[in-house]
Design a protein around this motif. Structure first.
Motif, PDB file in Angstrom:
ATOM      1  N   TRP A   1     114.458  54.645  51.410  1.00  0.00           N
ATOM      2  CA  TRP A   1     114.950  55.991  51.685  1.00  0.00           C
ATOM      3  C   TRP A   1     113.763  56.950  51.533  1.00  0.00           C
ATOM      4  O   TRP A   1     113.018  56.869  50.560  1.00  0.00           O
ATOM      5  CB  TRP A   1     116.037  56.414  50.707  1.00  0.00           C
ATOM      6  N   TYR A   2     113.622  57.836  52.484  1.00  0.00           N
ATOM      7  CA  TYR A   2     112.655  58.919  52.437  1.00  0.00           C
ATOM      8  C   TYR A   2     113.415  60.237  52.535  1.00  0.00           C
ATOM      9  O   TYR A   2     114.586  60.274  52.944  1.00  0.00           O
ATOM     10  CB  TYR A   2     111.686  58.845  53.622  1.00  0.00           C
ATOM     11  N   ARG A   3     112.724  61.322  52.208  1.00  0.00           N
ATOM     12  CA  ARG A   3     113.285  62.645  52.441  1.00  0.00           C
ATOM     13  C   ARG A   3     112.182  63.611  52.844  1.00  0.00           C
ATOM     14  O   ARG A   3     111.017  63.410  52.521  1.00  0.00           O
ATOM     15  CB  ARG A   3     114.019  63.175  51.204  1.00  0.00           C
ATOM     16  N   GLN A   4     112.596  64.645  53.558  1.00  0.00           N
ATOM     17  CA  GLN A   4     111.645  65.677  53.976  1.00  0.00           C
ATOM     18  C   GLN A   4     112.298  67.039  53.828  1.00  0.00           C
ATOM     19  O   GLN A   4     113.323  67.320  54.475  1.00  0.00           O
ATOM     20  CB  GLN A   4     111.188  65.460  55.417  1.00  0.00           C
TER      21      GLN A   4
ATOM     22  N   GLU B   1     105.829  67.543  53.376  1.00  0.00           N
ATOM     23  CA  GLU B   1     105.660  66.230  53.965  1.00  0.00           C
ATOM     24  C   GLU B   1     106.818  65.310  53.570  1.00  0.00           C
ATOM     25  O   GLU B   1     107.457  65.504  52.534  1.00  0.00           O
ATOM     26  CB  GLU B   1     104.331  65.627  53.500  1.00  0.00           C
ATOM     27  N   ARG B   2     107.033  64.311  54.419  1.00  0.00           N
ATOM     28  CA  ARG B   2     108.066  63.331  54.098  1.00  0.00           C
ATOM     29  C   ARG B   2     107.632  62.532  52.871  1.00  0.00           C
ATOM     30  O   ARG B   2     106.472  62.132  52.762  1.00  0.00           O
ATOM     31  CB  ARG B   2     108.259  62.390  55.295  1.00  0.00           C
TER      32      ARG B   2
ATOM     33  N   ALA C   1     116.937  68.384  51.363  1.00  0.00           N
ATOM     34  CA  ALA C   1     116.037  67.771  52.339  1.00  0.00           C
ATOM     35  C   ALA C   1     116.868  67.024  53.369  1.00  0.00           C
ATOM     36  O   ALA C   1     118.078  66.839  53.202  1.00  0.00           O
ATOM     37  CB  ALA C   1     115.087  66.796  51.653  1.00  0.00           C
ATOM     38  N   VAL C   2     116.191  66.586  54.411  1.00  0.00           N
ATOM     39  CA  VAL C   2     116.775  65.608  55.324  1.00  0.00           C
ATOM     40  C   VAL C   2     116.389  64.226  54.807  1.00  0.00           C
ATOM     41  O   VAL C   2     115.217  63.975  54.528  1.00  0.00           O
ATOM     42  CB  VAL C   2     116.275  65.794  56.767  1.00  0.00           C
ATOM     43  N   TYR C   3     117.378  63.370  54.654  1.00  0.00           N
ATOM     44  CA  TYR C   3     117.163  62.033  54.106  1.00  0.00           C
ATOM     45  C   TYR C   3     117.197  61.010  55.235  1.00  0.00           C
ATOM     46  O   TYR C   3     118.104  61.025  56.073  1.00  0.00           O
ATOM     47  CB  TYR C   3     118.227  61.715  53.064  1.00  0.00           C
ATOM     48  N   TYR C   4     116.202  60.120  55.216  1.00  0.00           N
ATOM     49  CA  TYR C   4     116.039  59.111  56.266  1.00  0.00           C
ATOM     50  C   TYR C   4     116.000  57.715  55.655  1.00  0.00           C
ATOM     51  O   TYR C   4     115.431  57.517  54.573  1.00  0.00           O
ATOM     52  CB  TYR C   4     114.722  59.311  57.003  1.00  0.00           C
TER      53      TYR C   4
ATOM     54  N   TRP D   1     110.836  51.753  62.263  1.00  0.00           N
ATOM     55  CA  TRP D   1     112.244  51.945  62.585  1.00  0.00           C
ATOM     56  C   TRP D   1     112.831  52.940  61.611  1.00  0.00           C
ATOM     57  O   TRP D   1     112.910  52.670  60.412  1.00  0.00           O
ATOM     58  CB  TRP D   1     113.018  50.627  62.512  1.00  0.00           C
ATOM     59  N   TRP D   2     113.265  54.086  62.134  1.00  0.00           N
ATOM     60  CA  TRP D   2     113.799  55.169  61.333  1.00  0.00           C
ATOM     61  C   TRP D   2     115.179  55.560  61.845  1.00  0.00           C
ATOM     62  O   TRP D   2     115.458  55.464  63.033  1.00  0.00           O
ATOM     63  CB  TRP D   2     112.901  56.398  61.427  1.00  0.00           C
ATOM     64  N   GLY D   3     115.981  56.086  60.952  1.00  0.00           N
ATOM     65  CA  GLY D   3     117.213  56.714  61.354  1.00  0.00           C
ATOM     66  C   GLY D   3     116.954  58.150  61.770  1.00  0.00           C
ATOM     67  O   GLY D   3     115.828  58.649  61.705  1.00  0.00           O
ATOM     68  N   GLN D   4     118.038  58.844  62.174  1.00  0.00           N
ATOM     69  CA  GLN D   4     117.893  60.224  62.645  1.00  0.00           C
ATOM     70  C   GLN D   4     117.940  61.228  61.495  1.00  0.00           C
ATOM     71  O   GLN D   4     117.625  62.394  61.669  1.00  0.00           O
ATOM     72  CB  GLN D   4     119.003  60.558  63.656  1.00  0.00           C
ATOM     73  N   GLY D   5     118.356  60.760  60.327  1.00  0.00           N
ATOM     74  CA  GLY D   5     118.390  61.611  59.151  1.00  0.00           C
ATOM     75  C   GLY D   5     119.746  62.245  58.912  1.00  0.00           C
ATOM     76  O   GLY D   5     120.550  62.430  59.832  1.00  0.00           O
TER      77      GLY D   5
END
Length: 114
Positions: free
Chosen positions: A36-39, A44-45, A92-95, A103-107
Motif C-alpha cells: 500500500w502506498y499513499r500520496q 511524493e508518494r 491522501a489517496v491510497y494505492y 501494476w497500480w490501482g487507481q487509488g
C-alpha cells in the motif's frame, strides 16, 4: 488484463477507522508480495505497508506503525488495510501495488478532518 481496484476510502473524523480493500484480477495474486502506498496533495508518494505473498510477514512505515494493519485473503484475491486512530496527516489517496511489477490501482481517497 491486470486490474487492481481499491475501495473503502471516505471522509472520517480524527480517531475513527477505515478499512481499505484492493481487489486483484488478471494475474496470480497469491505469488506476489503487495504494498500500500499513499500520496498527499503536494507530496511524493510514500510507502505505507508491505505484505508477503502468504501474508506471514508485514512491514509498516513508522508513521502508521501500531495504527494500521495490512492483511490479505488469497482465496478472494484481495488485500486490506485496516486503519485505526486516523489522523489528519493520514489524508491522501491510497494505492495498492504489486511488488516487482508496475501494476497500480487507481487509488481511493481518504480524508481525515473534523
Amino acid at each position: 488484463q491486470v486490474q487492481l481496484v481499491e475501495s473503502g476510502g471516505g471522509l472520517v473524523q480524527p480517531g475513527e477507522s477505515l478499512r481499505l480493500s484492493c481487489a486483484a484480477s488478471g494475474f496470480t495474486f497469491s505469488i506476489y508480495d503487495m504494498r500500500w502506498y499513499r500520496q498527499a496533495p503536494g507530496k511524493e508518494r510514500e510507502l505505507v505497508a508491505s505484505i508477503s505473498r502468504a501474508g506471514g510477514s508485514a512491514n509498516y512505515a513508522d508513521s502508521v506503525k501500531g495504527r494500521f494493519t495490512i492483511s490479505r485473503d488469497n482465496a478472494k484475491n484481495t488485500m486490506y488495510l485496516q486503519m485505526n486512530s486516523l489522523k489528519p496527516e493520514d489524508t491522501a489517496v491510497y494505492y495498492c501495488k504489486v511488488i516487482g511489477k508496475n501494476w497500480w490501482g487507481q487509488g481511493t481517497q481518504v480524508t481525515v478532518s473534523s
